[in-house]
Design an enzyme around this catalytic site. Structure first.
Site, PDB file in Angstrom:
ATOM      1  N   ASP A 132       0.851  -1.197   0.000  1.00 35.15           N
ATOM      2  CA  ASP A 132       0.000   0.000   0.000  1.00 35.15           C
ATOM      3  C   ASP A 132       0.887   1.248   0.000  1.00 35.15           C
ATOM      4  O   ASP A 132       2.019   1.201   0.478  1.00 35.15           O
ATOM      5  CB  ASP A 132      -0.855   0.043   1.277  1.00 35.15           C
ATOM      6  CG  ASP A 132      -2.060  -0.888   1.223  1.00 35.15           C
ATOM      7  OD1 ASP A 132      -2.351  -1.436   0.149  1.00 35.15           O
ATOM      8  OD2 ASP A 132      -2.705  -1.063   2.268  1.00 35.15           O
ATOM      9  N   ARG A 182      -0.969  -0.828  -8.789  1.00 34.69           N
ATOM     10  CA  ARG A 182      -2.322  -0.359  -8.460  1.00 34.69           C
ATOM     11  C   ARG A 182      -2.339   1.160  -8.583  1.00 34.69           C
ATOM     12  O   ARG A 182      -1.512   1.844  -7.989  1.00 34.69           O
ATOM     13  CB  ARG A 182      -2.681  -0.754  -7.026  1.00 34.69           C
ATOM     14  CG  ARG A 182      -4.009  -0.169  -6.549  1.00 34.69           C
ATOM     15  CD  ARG A 182      -4.202  -0.316  -5.043  1.00 34.69           C
ATOM     16  NE  ARG A 182      -4.173  -1.689  -4.617  1.00 34.69           N
ATOM     17  CZ  ARG A 182      -3.917  -2.066  -3.349  1.00 34.69           C
ATOM     18  NH1 ARG A 182      -3.649  -1.168  -2.430  1.00 34.69           N
ATOM     19  NH2 ARG A 182      -3.922  -3.340  -3.025  1.00 34.69           N
TER      20      ARG A 182
HETATM   21  C1  FAD Z   1      -8.467  -1.431  -3.880  1.00 34.18           C
HETATM   22  C2  FAD Z   1      -8.094  -0.080  -3.370  1.00 34.18           C
HETATM   23  C3  FAD Z   1      -6.869   0.101  -2.757  1.00 34.18           C
HETATM   24  C4  FAD Z   1      -6.487   1.346  -2.315  1.00 34.18           C
HETATM   25  N1  FAD Z   1      -5.225   1.534  -1.802  1.00 34.18           N
HETATM   26  C5  FAD Z   1      -4.821   2.773  -1.483  1.00 34.18           C
HETATM   27  C6  FAD Z   1      -3.481   3.031  -1.078  1.00 34.18           C
HETATM   28  O1  FAD Z   1      -2.628   2.136  -0.997  1.00 34.18           O
HETATM   29  N2  FAD Z   1      -3.138   4.322  -0.791  1.00 34.18           N
HETATM   30  C7  FAD Z   1      -4.039   5.350  -0.877  1.00 34.18           C
HETATM   31  O2  FAD Z   1      -3.664   6.508  -0.627  1.00 34.18           O
HETATM   32  N3  FAD Z   1      -5.318   5.123  -1.228  1.00 34.18           N
HETATM   33  C8  FAD Z   1      -5.719   3.883  -1.535  1.00 34.18           C
HETATM   34  N4  FAD Z   1      -7.019   3.676  -1.929  1.00 34.18           N
HETATM   35  C9  FAD Z   1      -8.028   4.755  -1.763  1.00 34.18           C
HETATM   36  C10 FAD Z   1      -8.060   5.668  -2.959  1.00 34.18           C
HETATM   37  O3  FAD Z   1      -6.884   6.421  -3.021  1.00 34.18           O
HETATM   38  C11 FAD Z   1      -9.258   6.639  -2.881  1.00 34.18           C
HETATM   39  O4  FAD Z   1      -9.135   7.418  -1.730  1.00 34.18           O
HETATM   40  C12 FAD Z   1     -10.599   5.958  -2.872  1.00 34.18           C
HETATM   41  O5  FAD Z   1     -10.639   4.830  -3.689  1.00 34.18           O
HETATM   42  C13 FAD Z   1     -11.666   6.943  -3.357  1.00 34.18           C
HETATM   43  O6  FAD Z   1     -11.402   7.350  -4.686  1.00 34.18           O
HETATM   44  P1  FAD Z   1     -12.293   6.893  -5.926  1.00 34.18           P
HETATM   45  O7  FAD Z   1     -11.380   6.651  -7.065  1.00 34.18           O
HETATM   46  O8  FAD Z   1     -13.107   5.730  -5.539  1.00 34.18           O
HETATM   47  O9  FAD Z   1     -13.155   8.139  -6.293  1.00 34.18           O
HETATM   48  P2  FAD Z   1     -13.834   9.330  -5.495  1.00 34.18           P
HETATM   49  O10 FAD Z   1     -13.315  10.565  -6.108  1.00 34.18           O
HETATM   50  O11 FAD Z   1     -13.791   9.161  -4.005  1.00 34.18           O
HETATM   51  O12 FAD Z   1     -15.342   9.103  -5.912  1.00 34.18           O
HETATM   52  C14 FAD Z   1     -15.722   9.353  -7.224  1.00 34.18           C
HETATM   53  C15 FAD Z   1     -17.100   8.794  -7.487  1.00 34.18           C
HETATM   54  O13 FAD Z   1     -17.110   7.383  -7.221  1.00 34.18           O
HETATM   55  C16 FAD Z   1     -18.394   7.013  -6.754  1.00 34.18           C
HETATM   56  N5  FAD Z   1     -18.293   6.501  -5.375  1.00 34.18           N
HETATM   57  C17 FAD Z   1     -17.261   6.643  -4.522  1.00 34.18           C
HETATM   58  N6  FAD Z   1     -17.543   6.045  -3.346  1.00 34.18           N
HETATM   59  C18 FAD Z   1     -18.796   5.546  -3.465  1.00 34.18           C
HETATM   60  C19 FAD Z   1     -19.669   4.863  -2.575  1.00 34.18           C
HETATM   61  N7  FAD Z   1     -19.337   4.585  -1.309  1.00 34.18           N
HETATM   62  N8  FAD Z   1     -20.865   4.473  -3.037  1.00 34.18           N
HETATM   63  C20 FAD Z   1     -21.248   4.770  -4.302  1.00 34.18           C
HETATM   64  N9  FAD Z   1     -20.476   5.451  -5.173  1.00 34.18           N
HETATM   65  C21 FAD Z   1     -19.271   5.832  -4.771  1.00 34.18           C
HETATM   66  C22 FAD Z   1     -19.228   8.268  -6.756  1.00 34.18           C
HETATM   67  O14 FAD Z   1     -19.877   8.389  -7.985  1.00 34.18           O
HETATM   68  C23 FAD Z   1     -18.182   9.359  -6.601  1.00 34.18           C
HETATM   69  O15 FAD Z   1     -18.607  10.608  -7.069  1.00 34.18           O
HETATM   70  C24 FAD Z   1      -7.397   2.443  -2.427  1.00 34.18           C
HETATM   71  C25 FAD Z   1      -8.626   2.259  -3.051  1.00 34.18           C
HETATM   72  C26 FAD Z   1      -8.979   1.027  -3.539  1.00 34.18           C
HETATM   73  C27 FAD Z   1     -10.291   0.882  -4.236  1.00 34.18           C
END
Ligand code: FAD
Length: 306
Positions: A132, A182
């Site tokens: 991560d 990732r």
């Molecule tokens: C598998 C995985 C591993 C990760 N590992 C790391 C890591 O190592 N380090 C790190 O800093 N971050 C990590 N993250 C978190 C990541 O950086 C984001 O903070 C997080 O995924 C939110 O960003 P997003 O791309 O989903 O979009 P966002 O900008 O949060 O959301 C965009 C859109 O996605 C949809 N959406 C988002 N959440 C929801 C919900 N709960 N229900 C319905 N629709 C929703 C909505 O339409 C929203 O407008 C990880 C995320 C994932 C999925």
């Protein structure tokens, strides 16, 4: 603004005490965390794998401050990997590891040694590890540990965050044959000097990074719940002729499960990130910071007198 306040609270032990003792916190935690015990993690993994999803497991905990804690975290991963193999859940299930939980904050060599032991156990169990990525002060150290680990365990996965200005260049470095990367947007509070601040800039960077990874020689892991990023990912997969064995989508446990099922149903590889363990506070606060709707859900549960 709200995001900054919640992310600041994620580092406050006073707020942590308040949240942890609130009456219905447990119900909220259960939505995003598979449970406290290794058995809970295995049960959740079995359910997801039976539904056609791949899994990456995260033993919750970060910012470890003693060698004993770091070694205990390593040992939990070693136990988990043995149990996954015994249950026949590898290679569908891999593990995600935070170097700060393995001692990175006070002893990078110790974190490397612990991570190496986990990579060796994962290799023996027939699966792999993804490191991560945490806040930007750890990026160089994490990428350095990654490159050392990859000498013996080339399938060790990296995480890059599109909110960081440096990430396009890191994507170019890491888009090489066999390199699992990732791509996520990034979950920490970062200063403007190193990170894009607006959602629009972060999204545009995500697309640029995705283009580099999807057109490169590595194995991209597109970690996002964002419908627009997912649609662009599907488009790039068609454009660059990447089948389900050459890239994957990733989402978090409890977030958009129907979309995870839809993508898997269409034949894509979809991996769910499954956190488990007692130390859910920092993880939960980052999930709340991402989405005001989650905050409303959480607030209701905290205020509930049921
Ligand atoms: C598998 C995985 C591993 C990760 N590992 C790391 C890591 O190592 N380090 C790190 O800093 N971050 C990590 N993250 C978190 C990541 O950086 C984001 O903070 C997080 O995924 C939110 O960003 P997003 O791309 O989903 O979009 P966002 O900008 O949060 O959301 C965009 C859109 O996605 C949809 N959406 C988002 N959440 C929801 C919900 N709960 N229900 C319905 N629709 C929703 C909505 O339409 C929203 O407008 C990880 C995320 C994932 C999925």
């Amino acid at each position: 603004m709200l995001r900054s306040v919640i992310l600041a609270a994620s580092r406050s032990s006073q707020v942590e005490r308040l949240v942890a003792t609130a009456p219905y916190t447990r119900d909220v935690v259960r939505r995003f965390v598979a449970g406290a015990a290794t058995d809970d993690a295995l049960r959740a993994t079995r359910g997801l794998v039976d539904d056609g999803l791949a899994v990456t497991l995260d033993h919750l905990g970060e910012d470890t401050v003693t060698p004993e804690q770091a070694v205990a975290t390593r040992d939990e991963y070693l136990t988990l990997l043995k149990m996954l193999a015994a249950a026949g859940l590898t290679p569908a299930a891999e593990v995600s590891v935070k170097l700060s939980a393995l001692g990175q904050m006070f002893d990078e060599q110790l974190a490397y040694d612990n991570a190496r032991a986990i990579c060796a156990a994962a290799d023996a169990a027939g699966t792999t590890v993804t490191l991560d990525m945490e806040d930007h002060t750890t990026t160089d150290s994490t990428l350095e540990v990654l490159s050392r680990l990859r000498k013996d365990f080339p399938s060790t996965g990296a995480v890059l965050q599109s909110y960081l200005r440096r990430t396009e260049s890191d994507c170019r470095e890491l888009a090489s044959a066999g390199s699992r990367v990732r791509l996520c947007k990034g979950a920490y509070k970062e200063p403007e000097s190193v990170a894009y601040q607006s959602a629009r800039e972060v999204d545009r960077s995500y697309v640029r990074c995705m283009n580099i990874l999807m057109s490169g020689d590595g194995y991209p892991m597109l970690a996002t719940h964002d419908p627009r990023m997912i649609a662009i990912g599907e488009d790039r997969a068609r454009w660059f002729d990447r089948g389900p064995e050459r890239f994957e989508f990733q989402m978090l446990y409890g977030i958009r499960p129907e979309e995870q099922a839809r993508l898997a149903g269409e034949g894509y590889t979809v991996r769910t990130y499954v956190p488990y363990g007692d130390e859910w506070y920092g993880y939960l606060m980052r999930r709340l910071a991402e989405r005001p709707a989650n905050l409303v859900f959480f607030g209701r549960a905290l205020l509930s007198k049921k």
